[in-house]
Design a protein around this motif. Sequence first.
Motif, mmCIF file in Angstrom:
data_model
loop_
_atom_site.group_PDB
_atom_site.id
_atom_site.type_symbol
_atom_site.label_atom_id
_atom_site.label_comp_id
_atom_site.label_asym_id
_atom_site.label_seq_id
_atom_site.Cartn_x
_atom_site.Cartn_y
_atom_site.Cartn_z
ATOM 1 N N ASP A 32 0.952 -1.118 -0.170
ATOM 2 C CA ASP A 32 -0.051 0.158 -0.108
ATOM 3 C C ASP A 32 0.860 1.310 -0.028
ATOM 4 N N TYR A 33 1.155 1.838 -1.295
ATOM 5 C CA TYR A 33 2.068 3.077 -1.363
ATOM 6 C C TYR A 33 1.407 4.255 -1.533
ATOM 7 N N GLY A 34 0.047 4.087 -1.540
ATOM 8 C CA GLY A 34 -0.638 5.350 -1.782
ATOM 9 C C GLY A 34 -1.033 5.819 -3.172
ATOM 10 N N SER A 35 -1.203 4.763 -3.934
ATOM 11 C CA SER A 35 -1.634 4.923 -5.426
ATOM 12 C C SER A 35 -3.138 5.043 -5.487
ATOM 13 N N ASN A 36 -3.516 5.775 -6.458
ATOM 14 C CA ASN A 36 -4.760 6.048 -6.652
ATOM 15 C C ASN A 36 -5.800 4.714 -6.628
ATOM 16 N N ASP A 62 3.920 4.248 2.946
ATOM 17 C CA ASP A 62 3.302 5.455 2.813
ATOM 18 C C ASP A 62 4.236 6.537 2.246
ATOM 19 N N PHE A 63 5.576 6.399 2.652
ATOM 20 C CA PHE A 63 6.601 7.389 2.295
ATOM 21 C C PHE A 63 6.461 7.565 0.873
ATOM 22 N N PHE A 68 7.607 10.930 -3.497
ATOM 23 C CA PHE A 68 8.054 10.452 -4.706
ATOM 24 C C PHE A 68 7.199 11.145 -5.715
ATOM 25 N N ARG A 69 7.686 11.428 -7.041
ATOM 26 C CA ARG A 69 6.605 12.144 -7.916
ATOM 27 C C ARG A 69 6.272 10.950 -8.907
#
Length: 217
Positions: A32-36, A62-63, A68-69
């Motif tokens: 879970d890395y925060g993608s849409n 989550d970092f 990251f861009r």
Amino acid sequence: MKDSILIYSGGLDSTTMLYEYRERIAMAISFDYGSNHNSKEIKCADLHCERLGITHVVIPLDFMRRYFRSSLLDGAEAIPEGHYEDDNMRSTVVPFRNGIMLSVAVGMAESNELQYVMMANHGGDHTIYPDCRPEFVDAFDAAAQAGTFNGVRLLSPYVNMTKADIARRGKQLGIDYSETWSCYKGGDVHCGRCGTCIERREALAEAGIEDHTVYEE
């Protein structure tokens, strides 16, 4: 023999690998890395792992969303629409995402006395995503072996296959691909317009699979 960990997104490719290699997969790891679309993917991953009786672990990264861009981390409106091509989809690259995830998975493999980490990258990814290319797979495999006491190996059985080739395998395995998630926008249903939706539609059509995915259009 259960000797492997699968990096499992809940998408078409990794779900096919989950079913094809279920006899050797001891654990599936989602990130879970925060993608849409993370929540959509993880829900599908939960479903299939529970169905097959495979341990499913979700690890937060989550970092990546904070530092990251990538348009994949910037909301649905940032995702480009149109065919899955280099210039159009380059903004969706999350820098060194696979390298980070693989590093965690290799540590998990060594900690659980497992010999292999599996990933479902394929030939269509090569031009866009640097950490999906065969040379990356070979280099990371060597690093994992050198950096672990038990010589963990990286397996990438689909690296030279097309997405349609993978879908054909899934057809033989009886996988219902409507229970997988691809869309980068992460809405209530697949948008049908982004590169991953278009690639999904084309692969299923080429494989002769009736597409039961719900699309906006």
